[in-house]
Design an enzyme around this catalytic site. Structure first.
Site, mmCIF file in Angstrom:
data_model
loop_
_atom_site.group_PDB
_atom_site.id
_atom_site.type_symbol
_atom_site.label_atom_id
_atom_site.label_comp_id
_atom_site.label_asym_id
_atom_site.label_seq_id
_atom_site.Cartn_x
_atom_site.Cartn_y
_atom_site.Cartn_z
ATOM 1 N N HIS A 1 -11.462 13.523 -2.406
ATOM 2 C CA HIS A 1 -10.093 13.614 -1.895
ATOM 3 C C HIS A 1 -9.423 14.854 -2.477
ATOM 4 O O HIS A 1 -9.811 15.336 -3.552
ATOM 5 C CB HIS A 1 -9.299 12.370 -2.290
ATOM 6 N N GLU B 1 -6.586 15.399 -3.975
ATOM 7 C CA GLU B 1 -5.997 15.290 -5.309
ATOM 8 C C GLU B 1 -7.073 15.338 -6.395
ATOM 9 O O GLU B 1 -6.906 16.009 -7.415
ATOM 10 C CB GLU B 1 -5.203 13.980 -5.439
ATOM 11 N N CYS C 1 -3.739 7.870 -2.439
ATOM 12 C CA CYS C 1 -4.370 6.555 -2.308
ATOM 13 C C CYS C 1 -4.540 5.960 -3.710
ATOM 14 O O CYS C 1 -4.341 6.654 -4.709
ATOM 15 C CB CYS C 1 -5.722 6.698 -1.608
ATOM 16 N N CYS D 1 -6.817 8.075 -6.005
ATOM 17 C CA CYS D 1 -6.187 9.317 -6.449
ATOM 18 C C CYS D 1 -5.047 9.042 -7.423
ATOM 19 O O CYS D 1 -4.859 9.784 -8.387
ATOM 20 C CB CYS D 1 -5.697 10.115 -5.245
#
Length: 149
Positions: free
Chosen positions: A53, A55, A83, A86
């Site tokens: 992801h 991040e 999410c 993250c």
């Protein structure tokens, strides 16, 4: 004003990733003392890595650049509310400020599954061999040169 500049960089990074087919519309920028330390976009599809992801990719880059896991002096700008994975990574990196654009509901609306992590029992947790695992904790506790993080 500065927030807008950094968010635009996150948006540009996400746009780049979407155009290349690397992953979803997610970009992140990590800033320290008003300067961009790292930028990244979602690369789940490109790397076949569910943890890639934006991040987390940005945290990895920032940690490598600053030679530390402790990003407490940094803030993160991201195109969508992080999410749970993250959010956990952001917490472990000690980042205190998160600026985000789209919401988790917005992500859910276009087919991403963030919402199910909050609403469903999606994982069965079973505690096994605790005693053996606690021996590792004891080993760590006795270690004189340990560094807590």
């Amino acid at each position: 004003m500065k927030h807008s500049i950094f968010m635009k960089k996150a948006i540009k990074e996400a746009t780049f990733g979407v155009e290349r087919g690397d992953g979803g519309p997610f970009g992140a920028v990590i800033v320290k003392d008003g300067k961009v330390i790292a930028k990244a976009h979602n690369r789940v599809l490109k790397l076949n890595d569910a943890t890639a992801h934006a991040e987390i990719e940005a945290i990895r880059k920032a940690s490598k650049k600053l030679l530390t896991y402790d990003l407490s002096e940094c803030e993160i700008y991201t195109t969508c509310m992080p999410c749970p994975m993250c959010m956990g990574a952001i917490r472990w990196a000690n980042i205190k400020s998160v600026y985000f654009g789209a919401t988790s509901q917005d992500a859910d609306d276009i087919g991403f599954r963030d919402k199910e992590f909050y609403e469903k029992d999606f994982l069965e947790l079973k505690n096994i061999q605790r005693a053996e695992c606690l021996e590792l904790f004891e080993m760590w506790q006795k270690k004189e040169d340990k560094r807590l993080y």
